[in-house]
Design an enzyme around this catalytic site. Structure first.
Site, PDB file in Angstrom:
ATOM      1  CG  ASN A 289      30.492  35.918  38.775  1.00 59.28           C
ATOM      2  OD1 ASN A 289      29.916  35.935  37.685  1.00 59.28           O
ATOM      3  ND2 ASN A 289      30.325  36.868  39.675  1.00 59.28           N
TER       4      ASN A 289
ATOM      5  CG  HIS B  84      28.454  39.633  42.983  1.00 64.91           C
ATOM      6  ND1 HIS B  84      29.085  40.843  42.783  1.00 64.91           N
ATOM      7  CD2 HIS B  84      29.429  38.688  42.977  1.00 64.91           C
ATOM      8  CE1 HIS B  84      30.379  40.637  42.660  1.00 64.91           C
ATOM      9  NE2 HIS B  84      30.615  39.344  42.784  1.00 64.91           N
TER      10      HIS B  84
ATOM     11  CD  GLU C 254      31.055  42.920  40.345  1.00 68.40           C
ATOM     12  OE1 GLU C 254      32.288  42.963  40.497  1.00 68.40           O
ATOM     13  OE2 GLU C 254      30.487  42.088  39.601  1.00 68.40           O
TER      14      GLU C 254
ATOM     15  CD  GLU D  63      32.260  37.481  45.820  1.00 72.44           C
ATOM     16  OE1 GLU D  63      33.124  37.014  45.062  1.00 72.44           O
ATOM     17  OE2 GLU D  63      31.273  38.092  45.401  1.00 72.44           O
TER      18      GLU D  63
END
Length: 261
Positions: free
Chosen positions: A10, A93, A95, A172
């Site tokens: 990524n 994700h 973020e 994650e």
């Protein structure tokens, strides 16, 4: 038949055309490591150039909008990234969830749009350090994942072929992304086992047992072998270490060796 380890880079908000040389180097190296499936998710501006250069690696997008089109300035639809050459898209994700306020329902809508456009999806999940310290990490991740997955979408529920051809999960832990910290092997193993149990609950034993679950969070060549040898870890979603061919393919080599072991 078990799937090959899946190593996905990524690039986040990194990369101009000057970095096509790294993509070419990664592609050439991937041709020598056929036991591992390697892919890159560059920024939107590089999807087509990387796709045009790539012979072996998969190319994907880092996000997509849930609408087919319309007055969404600055956004990119799933059909658009597919048209640019993307074969998969990373969704949910941390973020995006944190910096753009994406709730589970938004992630699920994006996943539905991506599947409808013929894209594979890598759906991310993970807890904060506060959630882990409170002893709620497993419950939080399972709830987040269940709310984000488009379980009833035709491409997953009734599509031809296996769910694992369309869906990958990436665990994650937020506190490990870009920090240099990694979860302990015990924590990684526990969470991946819990995610596997949820996938089997949602999709059945045959389908749920084949979906690859990646680990992400400061994965590097020097810690990849131990992480990738952990039960139920089917690969890695790699951030900073994917920006150079040397470090990224070091992780891919560790994946190949772990798979042989």
């Amino acid at each position: 038949m078990p799937q090959r380890p899946y190593i996905v880079g990524n690039w986040k908000m990194h990369g101009t055309r000057a970095m096509l040389s790294e993509a070419r180097a990664i592609d050439r190296a991937a041709q020598r490591h056929m036991k591992v499936e390697v892919a890159l998710a560059p920024p939107y501006t590089l999807i087509h150039p990387v796709h045009r250069e790539a012979e072996q690696i998969g190319v994907g997008a880092q996000d997509c909008h849930h609408a087919d089109g319309g007055a969404h300035t600055g956004d990119i639809s799933a059909a658009m990234v597919a048209d640019a050459g993307a074969k998969f898209v990373i969704l949910g994700h941390s973020e995006r969830r944190q910096n753009h306020g994406e709730i589970d329902a938004v992630v699920r809508a994006k996943a539905e749009a991506a599947l409808s456009a013929g894209l594979r999806i890598i759906l991310c999940c993970g807890e904060s350090d506060q959630t882990r310290e409170a002893g709620k990490a497993v419950a939080f991740v399972k709830k987040q994942l269940k709310a984000s997955l488009p379980v009833e979408h035709e491409a997953l529920a009734n599509g031809a072929g296996s769910v694992s051809e369309r869906l990958t999960i990436a665990y994650e832990p937020i506190w490990a992304i870009g920090t240099g910290n990694t979860a302990t092997i015990e924590d990684i193993g526990e969470m991946h086992a819990e995610i596997r149990a949820l996938l089997i609950e949602l999709f059945g034993q045959e389908q749920g047992s084949e979906v690859r679950i990646l680990y992400g969070g400061s994965v590097k060549p020097d810690n990849a072998a131990e992480i990738l040898s952990t039960p139920e870890v089917g690969g890695a979603l790699v951030g900073g270490a994917s920006l150079t061919a040397d470090s990224f393919m070091g992780i891919a080599l560790a994946a190949a060796e772990a798979d042989e072991g």
